[in-house]
Design a protein around this motif. Structure first.
Motif, PDB file in Angstrom:
ATOM      1  N   ARG A  19       0.865  -1.179   0.000  1.00  9.66           N
ATOM      2  CA  ARG A  19       0.000   0.000   0.000  1.00  9.66           C
ATOM      3  C   ARG A  19       0.899   1.226   0.000  1.00  9.66           C
TER       4      ARG A  19
ATOM      5  N   ASP B 174     -11.645  -0.705   0.208  1.00 10.71           N
ATOM      6  CA  ASP B 174     -10.462  -1.565   0.203  1.00 10.71           C
ATOM      7  C   ASP B 174     -10.594  -2.599  -0.920  1.00 10.71           C
ATOM      8  N   SER B 175      -9.540  -2.749  -1.696  1.00 11.58           N
ATOM      9  CA  SER B 175      -9.589  -3.653  -2.855  1.00 11.58           C
ATOM     10  C   SER B 175      -8.925  -4.995  -2.605  1.00 11.58           C
TER      11      SER B 175
ATOM     12  N   LYS C 102      -6.068   0.820  -1.865  1.00  7.36           N
ATOM     13  CA  LYS C 102      -5.924  -0.164  -2.931  1.00  7.36           C
ATOM     14  C   LYS C 102      -4.686  -1.030  -2.685  1.00  7.36           C
TER      15      LYS C 102
ATOM     16  N   GLY D  81      -9.272   3.445  -8.459  1.00  5.02           N
ATOM     17  CA  GLY D  81      -8.843   4.468  -7.511  1.00  5.02           C
ATOM     18  C   GLY D  81      -9.831   5.596  -7.380  1.00  5.02           C
TER      19      GLY D  81
ATOM     20  N   GLY E 155      -0.634   2.847  -8.647  1.00  8.08           N
ATOM     21  CA  GLY E 155      -0.729   3.184  -7.236  1.00  8.08           C
ATOM     22  C   GLY E 155       0.601   3.378  -6.557  1.00  8.08           C
TER      23      GLY E 155
ATOM     24  N   THR F   1      -6.496   0.426 -10.394  1.00  9.47           N
ATOM     25  CA  THR F   1      -5.247   0.680  -9.673  1.00  9.47           C
ATOM     26  C   THR F   1      -4.827  -0.639  -9.044  1.00  9.47           C
TER      27      THR F   1
ATOM     28  N   VAL G 140     -11.575  -1.931  -7.251  1.00  9.54           N
ATOM     29  CA  VAL G 140     -10.182  -1.882  -7.712  1.00  9.54           C
ATOM     30  C   VAL G 140      -9.866  -0.566  -8.416  1.00  9.54           C
TER      31      VAL G 140
ATOM     32  N   ASN H 233      -3.503   5.963  -3.579  1.00 10.87           N
ATOM     33  CA  ASN H 233      -4.716   5.611  -2.856  1.00 10.87           C
ATOM     34  C   ASN H 233      -4.401   4.403  -1.994  1.00 10.87           C
TER      35      ASN H 233
END
Length: 694
Positions: A77, A132-133, A94, A116, A290, A285, A114, A91
């Motif tokens: 992250r 949250d992805s 993600k 952003g 990211g 992203t 997924v 972000n």
């Protein structure tokens, strides 16, 4: 407390590297303000820890975690400014794939999470999505690349002796009855003894695989019930694609290469370093965007939008040292850890584009040519892209070879009986010196092909004149419209014996032309046995029986004919020369290395060459005047017109006919002065020297 013992670690190597007591992580980002490592349970569903990268050297964030081992799942992250107008799209909600991940676990689950940005928001991609992805994103895997290679050695086949076989792992093996069901469509299936036996019988030397680096299925394809078949949406430049493996894709790919090497066969990978699968500003992203959007991608209009030289939405920026380093590290990884023998670079002009345009002396080419690990591998460029000045056939530096679309189109048009093709045909037949004979490049620089994965198969080239791509769901708008094809009088399949015979002869003529040309020949897997895609010339999304080769319907006679052609090429050095041939006299016998002839054996005049009806072209071929002094010689006649009375050259008292495309099972015949040559045919003669030997 996380329960994990962490320390600074080191900024190299990049990615996740096993140490004596854990794993070292190193990640590039020039613009992030913070970076976190997320560790996951073995099933990838539960986040077990979130560890901050506390140390940074330059633009590389690094962290060591004690107690971790191979098989650990993780993700990244990145924190920073979300300002698309400035090119920044951080972000931290993600989960991101490590660009250097040696393996991926799980498949991408398409979800709005997924992205952003918020889909449907009034600010478009300027909005910010806080979901949250992690549930939807494949997890990176800590991999031990160690493998017992034993006495494995690269075959190191010279380009002059190379015959490339372009193949798709799954399509090639999925319907082969001799491969166990569980192995079909996999790396193990491609290395099965029945496949190796086929490669050896066919006479190919080098298997070129369509992308096998980790990729995903595009969202628009999934929505239509389709899948990404070709694989040109890479998301893991160090990870083997999972769908061609079972429990351990890397080990299985290594075992595949080892088995092919043991049989004397090379493995070349088709690689896609011009773009990633994240697409344009409206794409997901998943990794690069990211981690550091402004570093990984070439941005335009102040940073909001992406250069699109690859036609897929984005373009990697190889002028950035960190991105160039990633590409070079990736190439070295596949050579050192998987023993890959070479690479075919998709849309390679993108890789050579500097701020002022394509530059054959640019950073990418300089890095490639100085690298000792890559010094011994094959480098093949697809020499074009859709960007400005993107068509660069012939402009690449040695030791690159290049896909030659001029060869493809010229040979198709000659055998289709287009008028005035004699000059073009002759240029392509001798290695396209007009494109490649400069800067001390060899004739093998031209990778000659009649068909490739992109376009009609050979069977469809002689059966259709109009593409039939409706199955792709794009209303037949996709794919090339001008294929220089010829259906021989009937569109599509035909049971008419005359039509079938004409198509079979045309295929033999095209294949024979390919194997009789100077340069490096490339065959498309399945062409040798009559594989059809029902007229689909852009089967990128057809992961089904349309693209899977039906071995049960194989044309065994055509397989035998291709094997005969490769054996003929191997037996005659004149067909695989590194020197370009320019009709210069040889010191050994005073004869030119090339003598062009008409059907009556006379040398063509300029008027002949420009006669639209000049369709019977003889080529008397010897070793190059500046090359090794060998006695090998051939007389090859390409008759794209009607029947002719053929007179043989007087440079030999007798000629032995060793190939006749109208009689594929021909036993060699002796001829002296004259014979009849059928329409639409190729003859190959060798001179009979004193004592009855050649």
């Amino acid at each position: 407390m996380s329960g994990y013992a962490t320390s600074a670690g080191r900024p190299w190597p990049m990615g996740a590297t096993l140490t004596d007591d854990g794993v070292n992580f190193a990640v590039f980002s020039a613009h992030a303000t913070a970076m976190e490592l997320c560790l996951y349970s073995p099933d990838g569903r539960r986040e077990q820890a979130r560890l901050p990268f506390a140390d940074r050297e330059g633009d590389v964030w690094h962290l060591h975690v004690a107690g971790l081992s191979a098989g650990q799942l993780y993700g990244l992250r990145a924190y920073g400014l979300y300002a698309p107008d400035e090119g920044l799209r951080f972000n931290p909600h993600k989960l991101l794939i490590d660009p250097y991940a040696r393996g991926l676990a799980g498949r991408l689950r398409w979800s709005d999470a997924v992205m952003g940005y918020k889909i449907g928001a009034s600010r478009g991609d300027g909005s910010f999505d806080p979901r949250d992805s992690a549930f939807a994103v494949p997890k990176s895997v800590v991999v031990d690349p160690g493998f017992h290679w034993g006495n494995d050695r690269p075959p190191l086949i010279p380009m002059a002796d190379t015959v490339i076989y372009e193949a798709h792992v799954k399509a090639l093996t999925m319907r082969h009855p001799g491969i166990p069901q569980a192995m079909r469509g996999t790396y193990a299936g491609l290395a099965h003894p029945v496949m190796i036996e086929h490669f050896k019988r066919l006479g190919v030397t080098t298997v070129e695989l369509l992308p096998v680096q980790a990729y995903f299925d595009d969202r628009f394809l999934v929505a239509k019930g389709l899948r990404n078949h070709w694989g040109y949406q890479t998301m893991g430049f160090f990870a083997p694609e999972q769908r061609y493996g079972t429990a351990a894709p890397l080990r299985e790919m290594q075992a595949m290469v080892k088995a092919l090497h043991a049989a004397g066969l090379e493995v070349v990978m088709d690689v896609v370093y011009n773009h990633t699968g994240e697409g344009d500003a409206w794409g997901p992203t998943l990794s690069f965007r990211g981690l550091d959007n402004t570093s990984y991608y070439r941005l335009i209009q102040g940073g909001r939008h992406y250069a699109n030289d690859a036609g897929t939405g984005n373009t990697l920026d190889l002028t950035n040292p960190a991105v160039l380093r990633m590409v070079m590290d990736s190439l070295r990884y596949w050579v050192q850890e998987v023993h890959i023998d070479g690479f075919r670079f998709d849309l390679c002009s993108v890789l050579g584009r500097e701020p002022n345009g394509f530059d054959p002396q640019g950073g990418f080419f300089d890095a490639m040519r100085q690298d000792p690990v890559l010094a011994g591998v094959k480098l093949i460029a697809e020499p074009w892209d859709i960007g400005p000045g993107g068509y660069q056939l012939g402009a690449y530096p040695a030791p690159f070879s290049e896909w030659n679309d001029k060869y493809r189109d010229g040979m198709r048009r000659f055998w289709r009986n287009d008028a005035g093709l004699a000059p073009e045909f002759s240029r392509r037949l001798l290695g396209s010196a007009d494109k490649f004979d400069h800067a001390r490049r060899p004739a093998t620089s031209s990778v000659n092909f009649i068909t490739s994965h992109d376009g009609f198969t050979l069977e469809d080239l002689v059966s259709y004149t109009i593409k039939r791509n409706l199955a792709n769901g794009e209303d037949n708008r996709d794919g090339h419209d001008d294929n220089h094809a010829d259906n021989m009088g009937v569109e599509g399949p035909s049971a008419d014996p005359a039509i079938r015979a004409a198509r079979d002869l045309r295929k033999r003529n095209l294949l024979a032309t390919l194997l009789l040309s100077q340069g490096t020949p490339m065959l498309l897997a399945g062409d040798e046995l009559g594989h059809s895609q029902a007229g689909n010339n852009n089967a990128y999304a057809q992961d089904n029986d349309l693209t899977r080769i039906d071995w049960g319907m194989a044309d065994k006679a055509l397989i035998a004919f291709v094997a005969r052609l490769t054996a003929l090429r191997k037996a005659h050095p004149v067909l695989r020369q590194k020197q370009f041939l320019h009709s210069q006299k040889r010191l050994s016998d005073g004869l030119p290395d090339v003598i062009w002839r008409r059907a009556d054996a006379a040398i063509p005049s300029p008027n002949d060459w420009h006669d639209p009806a000049f369709r019977c072209i003889g080529l008397e071929l010897r070793m190059a005047a500046q090359g090794p002094d060998q006695p090998d010689a051939l007389y090859v006649v390409f008759n794209g017109g009607g029947a002719v009375a053929l007179r043989l050259p007087e440079t030999a008292a007798q000629w032995r006919l060793i190939l006749d495309t109208t009689r594929p099972d021909l036993a060699p015949e002796l001829h002296t002065a004259r014979l009849e040559m059928p329409p639409q045919s190729i003859f190959v003669f060798e001179p009979l020297l004193t004592g009855g030997s050649t």
